[in-house]
Design an enzyme around this catalytic site. Sequence first.
Site, PDB file in Angstrom:
ATOM      1  N   ASP A  30      16.315   9.822  13.238  1.00  0.00           N
ATOM      2  CA  ASP A  30      15.671   8.643  13.826  1.00  0.00           C
ATOM      3  C   ASP A  30      16.321   8.355  15.171  1.00  0.00           C
ATOM      4  O   ASP A  30      17.513   8.634  15.371  1.00  0.00           O
ATOM      5  CB  ASP A  30      15.819   7.421  12.897  1.00  0.00           C
ATOM      6  CG  ASP A  30      14.772   6.352  13.175  1.00  0.00           C
ATOM      7  OD1 ASP A  30      13.850   6.194  12.344  1.00  0.00           O
ATOM      8  OD2 ASP A  30      14.882   5.672  14.220  1.00  0.00           O
ATOM      9  N   GLU A 151       0.446   9.664   3.675  1.00  0.00           N
ATOM     10  CA  GLU A 151       1.284   9.130   2.598  1.00  0.00           C
ATOM     11  C   GLU A 151       0.562   7.948   1.932  1.00  0.00           C
ATOM     12  O   GLU A 151      -0.001   7.117   2.608  1.00  0.00           O
ATOM     13  CB  GLU A 151       2.633   8.666   3.191  1.00  0.00           C
ATOM     14  CG  GLU A 151       3.600   8.129   2.185  1.00  0.00           C
ATOM     15  CD  GLU A 151       3.787   9.079   1.003  1.00  0.00           C
ATOM     16  OE1 GLU A 151       4.202  10.219   1.219  1.00  0.00           O
ATOM     17  OE2 GLU A 151       3.508   8.662  -0.138  1.00  0.00           O
ATOM     18  N   LEU A 153       2.264   6.080  -0.659  1.00  0.00           N
ATOM     19  CA  LEU A 153       3.212   5.266  -1.440  1.00  0.00           C
ATOM     20  C   LEU A 153       3.036   3.784  -1.139  1.00  0.00           C
ATOM     21  O   LEU A 153       2.540   3.400  -0.069  1.00  0.00           O
ATOM     22  CB  LEU A 153       4.662   5.683  -1.143  1.00  0.00           C
ATOM     23  CG  LEU A 153       5.239   5.549   0.265  1.00  0.00           C
ATOM     24  CD1 LEU A 153       5.606   4.124   0.607  1.00  0.00           C
ATOM     25  CD2 LEU A 153       6.478   6.422   0.384  1.00  0.00           C
ATOM     26  N   ARG A 154       3.405   2.964  -2.120  1.00  0.00           N
ATOM     27  CA  ARG A 154       3.360   1.508  -1.936  1.00  0.00           C
ATOM     28  C   ARG A 154       4.779   1.000  -1.862  1.00  0.00           C
ATOM     29  O   ARG A 154       5.620   1.386  -2.683  1.00  0.00           O
ATOM     30  CB  ARG A 154       2.667   0.845  -3.144  1.00  0.00           C
ATOM     31  CG  ARG A 154       1.232   1.238  -3.330  1.00  0.00           C
ATOM     32  CD  ARG A 154       0.758   0.929  -4.726  1.00  0.00           C
ATOM     33  NE  ARG A 154       1.538   1.675  -5.729  1.00  0.00           N
ATOM     34  CZ  ARG A 154       1.442   1.505  -7.043  1.00  0.00           C
ATOM     35  NH1 ARG A 154       0.639   0.595  -7.535  1.00  0.00           N
ATOM     36  NH2 ARG A 154       2.177   2.223  -7.876  1.00  0.00           N
ATOM     37  N   LEU A 250      -7.591  -6.886  -7.528  1.00  0.00           N
ATOM     38  CA  LEU A 250      -8.568  -7.950  -7.749  1.00  0.00           C
ATOM     39  C   LEU A 250      -7.852  -9.279  -7.993  1.00  0.00           C
ATOM     40  O   LEU A 250      -8.264 -10.050  -8.864  1.00  0.00           O
ATOM     41  CB  LEU A 250      -9.476  -7.612  -8.943  1.00  0.00           C
ATOM     42  CG  LEU A 250     -10.590  -6.596  -8.704  1.00  0.00           C
ATOM     43  CD1 LEU A 250     -11.478  -6.476  -9.940  1.00  0.00           C
ATOM     44  CD2 LEU A 250     -11.451  -6.934  -7.489  1.00  0.00           C
ATOM     45  N   ALA A 252      -7.181 -12.866  -6.670  1.00  0.00           N
ATOM     46  CA  ALA A 252      -7.578 -13.840  -5.647  1.00  0.00           C
ATOM     47  C   ALA A 252      -6.320 -14.481  -5.074  1.00  0.00           C
ATOM     48  O   ALA A 252      -5.318 -14.652  -5.775  1.00  0.00           O
ATOM     49  CB  ALA A 252      -8.470 -14.894  -6.284  1.00  0.00           C
ATOM     50  N   GLY A 253      -6.338 -14.827  -3.812  1.00  0.00           N
ATOM     51  CA  GLY A 253      -5.150 -15.442  -3.222  1.00  0.00           C
ATOM     52  C   GLY A 253      -5.294 -15.617  -1.724  1.00  0.00           C
ATOM     53  O   GLY A 253      -6.403 -15.684  -1.191  1.00  0.00           O
ATOM     54  N   CYS A 260       0.340  -2.021   6.466  1.00  0.00           N
ATOM     55  CA  CYS A 260      -0.701  -0.989   6.343  1.00  0.00           C
ATOM     56  C   CYS A 260      -2.126  -1.533   6.331  1.00  0.00           C
ATOM     57  O   CYS A 260      -2.920  -1.193   7.202  1.00  0.00           O
ATOM     58  CB  CYS A 260      -0.444  -0.148   5.100  1.00  0.00           C
ATOM     59  SG  CYS A 260       1.025   0.863   5.283  1.00  0.00           S
TER      60      CYS A 260
END
Length: 449
Positions: A30, A151, A153-154, A250, A252-253, A260
Site C-alpha cells: 500500500d 469481490e 465480501l461483506r 428486506l 425497512a429502515g 459500496c
Amino acid sequence: MKVCVIGVGYVGLITSVCLAYKGNDVISMDSDYDKIEKLNKGIPTIYESDLEPLLNEMVEKEKLEFTTNLKYGVESSDVVFVAVGTPPNENGSANLDYVFGAIRSIAKFVNGNKTIVIKSTVPVGTQKKVKRIVSDIIHPKYKVNILSNPEFLREGTAINDFFNADRIVIGADNKNEAKMLLRLYKDFNQKIIITRPESSELIKYSANAFLATKISFINEIANISEAYGSDIDEVVEGLASDHRINRSFLNAGVGYGGSCLPKDVKALIKIADDRNVRSELLTSVENVNKNQRKLLFKRLELTLNDVTNKEICILGASFKPNTDDVREAPSIDIINDILSSHGKVKLYDPIGMNNMKSLFHAKEIEYCKDIYTAVTACDAVVILTEWEEFKESNWKLIKDLMKGNIVIDGRNVLNIDNMLDLGFNYKCIGSRVQKMSELGTGVIETKIM
Ligand code: NAD
C-alpha cells in the site's frame, strides 16, 4: 503461489490474509506508509472479527508481509491483485485514477510473465483499457494476462465470505488466460463462473444494484404500510416466505449506506447513461434511499416540535453493525441535519467512533464512552445502526437516564411492546399500527395487539 496485493484496504487486507492462509506467499503493498507500519506490527487497520489472530499467525509463519515497495511486490509475484479504491466522482462515475495509477506502476516493474487481477469494482470496459495501458508499457517479450475478478465480501463477515462465497467470478478474454487464477482458487470449493470481462464487471455492479433495490423497495412498502396501518414486520414475513423473494435485504429502515451500495448504484446509472441508456429504476432506488434519511429526520423534528437546543443521542455511526466503516453512513446526514437545526448531538458506536472523529470535530458533537453516558439527559434517542448491543441494553435504565422519552428506531430493532410498556414515545420505520400523522406518512401512536 507468489501473490502481490496492491491496496491494503477492506478488500485488499482480507484478500491478503485469506490467500496467505490458503498457503500462498503474499506480499501486501500500500502507498499509505502509516497503514503498512501498523500492519507490520500486527495491528489490523480495519475492524473485522477474527482478523487480528489470523493476520498475526500469517505474519509469524512468514506467509504474509506488508510493504510500501511496489517494485519488490511485483517482481516477486506471479499474480498481482489490484484492490485500490474506486470512489465516486462528482457526477457519480467511478474514479479510476487509483486503478490506472496502480496499473501504470505495476506495468513498469513487470519482469516476466504475470497475471494482473482487477479486484476493485470498476466500470464495464475497464479491463480493456487496462490491457491497452499495460501492453504500451511492458516489454513485448512478456505475456501479461489481465483478468477481472470482482469481490463480493461483506464488511462484518468478510473472512467467512472470502472463504465461502456463493461464487467466484472471473472475467477473462479466454479460458487459458484464467489458468493462474483457477490454480489459486482451486481448493476454495466455490462455484467458479468464467465470463467475458465486460460481463464480470457488470455482474458486480448489478449485484450491488439489486441489493440496493431490495432495500429501497421494502422502504417504499414500509411507507405505504404506515399510511394504511399494515404491520411491516408481518408484511416482510409474508413476502420473505416466498422462496423467489427471499428474506435478505428486506429490512425497512433509514436506508443503505457504506462504501459500496451508494457508489455502485450511482456508477451504474452513469455507466448506463454513457451509452444513452436511461436507468429509471436505479434513479428511483437512489431517490427512495435519500428520502428515507430525510423522513427520519423529519420524524425526529416533528416529534420534538423543534430541534433547536435539544440534546439528541445518536446510537450507531457505522453504516451497518460489525464494521467500523462510516463511509456514506446515514449517521453522517442525520448528524448534519441536527447540527444545522441547532440541535446538540451525543454519539455512541461500539467501534465506529474513531472514523467518525475524522468527520466531526469533538467540539461539534460529544463522543460518549458507552450507551448509558450517551443517553443521559437526552431529549431523544435515534438508532441508526442495528448493533446487538443496542437491542440488549437495559431500556428501563435508559428511560430513567433520559430527560425525554422519544426513541426513533431507524432500524426497527427494538421490541415495540416493550418500548411502549416502558413509556417511551417510540417511533420506527413502517410500523405495527399507526394513525395518519402530521407527516402524511403516519407514525406509530398505539399498538393493536
Ligand atoms: P479502501 O479505501 O479501504 O482501500 C483502498 C486502499 O488502496 C487504501 O489503503 C489506499 O491507500 C490504497 N491505494 C490507493 N492507491 C494506491 C496505489 N497506487 N498503490 C498502492 N495502494 C494504493 O477500499 P476498499 O473498501 O478495500 O475497496 C477497494 C475496492 O473494492 C473498491 O473498488 C470497492 O468498490 C471494492 N469493494 C469493496 C468492498 C467493501 O466491502 N469495502 C466489497 C467489495 C468490493
